[in-house]
Design an enzyme around this catalytic site. Sequence first.
Site, PDB file in Angstrom:
ATOM      1  N   HIS A  14      40.853  36.079  35.354  1.00 35.70           N
ATOM      2  CA  HIS A  14      40.028  37.000  34.581  1.00 35.70           C
ATOM      3  C   HIS A  14      41.178  37.300  33.640  1.00 35.70           C
ATOM      4  CE1 HIS A  14      41.641  40.585  36.050  1.00 35.70           C
ATOM      5  NE2 HIS A  14      41.504  40.133  37.506  1.00 35.70           N
ATOM      6  N   HIS A  50      40.994  35.642  40.612  1.00 32.21           N
ATOM      7  CA  HIS A  50      41.596  36.702  40.550  1.00 32.21           C
ATOM      8  C   HIS A  50      43.339  36.504  41.038  1.00 32.21           C
ATOM      9  CE1 HIS A  50      37.992  39.410  40.450  1.00 32.21           C
ATOM     10  NE2 HIS A  50      37.891  38.464  41.340  1.00 32.21           N
TER      11      HIS A  50
END
Length: 211
Positions: A12, A153
């Site tokens: 992200h 992530h």
Amino acid sequence: MNHKTTLFLVRHGQTEWNVQHRFQGHQDSPLTDLGVKQALWLGESIQNAHVDIIYSSSSKRARRTAELIKGSREISIIESDMLREINLGIWEGRNQQEVKELYPEKFYDFWNNPEVFNVQGGESFKDVSERVISKLNQIIDKNRGKSILIVTHTVVVKLIMAYFEERLMKDLWNPPYIHPACLSKVEVMNNKFEIILHGDISHFKEENSES
């Protein structure tokens, strides 16, 4: 029939807690203005790459990044809890410096001995690897011959790439660094893997201001 499956693996974009050096884990914070730009730059750089489907961690920071990369393209986004970041239990929302002072040994283990790391209320790296690799294989099986974008992530990207590299858990944090909105690309064919990109940030248009 041999079908090449292409994986685009993305962390992200930068978040407010990244800037404040807070552990996020299963908690969340919004993308910064730079984080939004990073996702848009990546979307622009792969706009001519064919993408059949997008899988995103169910955390808002990942979902938002996935939407920004997708832009106006007609591509489904499927959310999964199995692609969420490592659960960091009582560390979540806390600043890294504070955690280092309160839990020096566990903090050291997190970065230097990931194979033995544990924290109250959280997951081990092995736990995360098991859920993530099982989900990854499911995704590949379901989408053979397709081009798949996965937005997730840092720890998840690290563990997936370690799986492809057969990297030992103790070496997990060795380079490359996984910057916000960086791109890794892996091609899968006949259960063989070829890593094309790993932590690439050549799409960034400004200096990366987050460590």
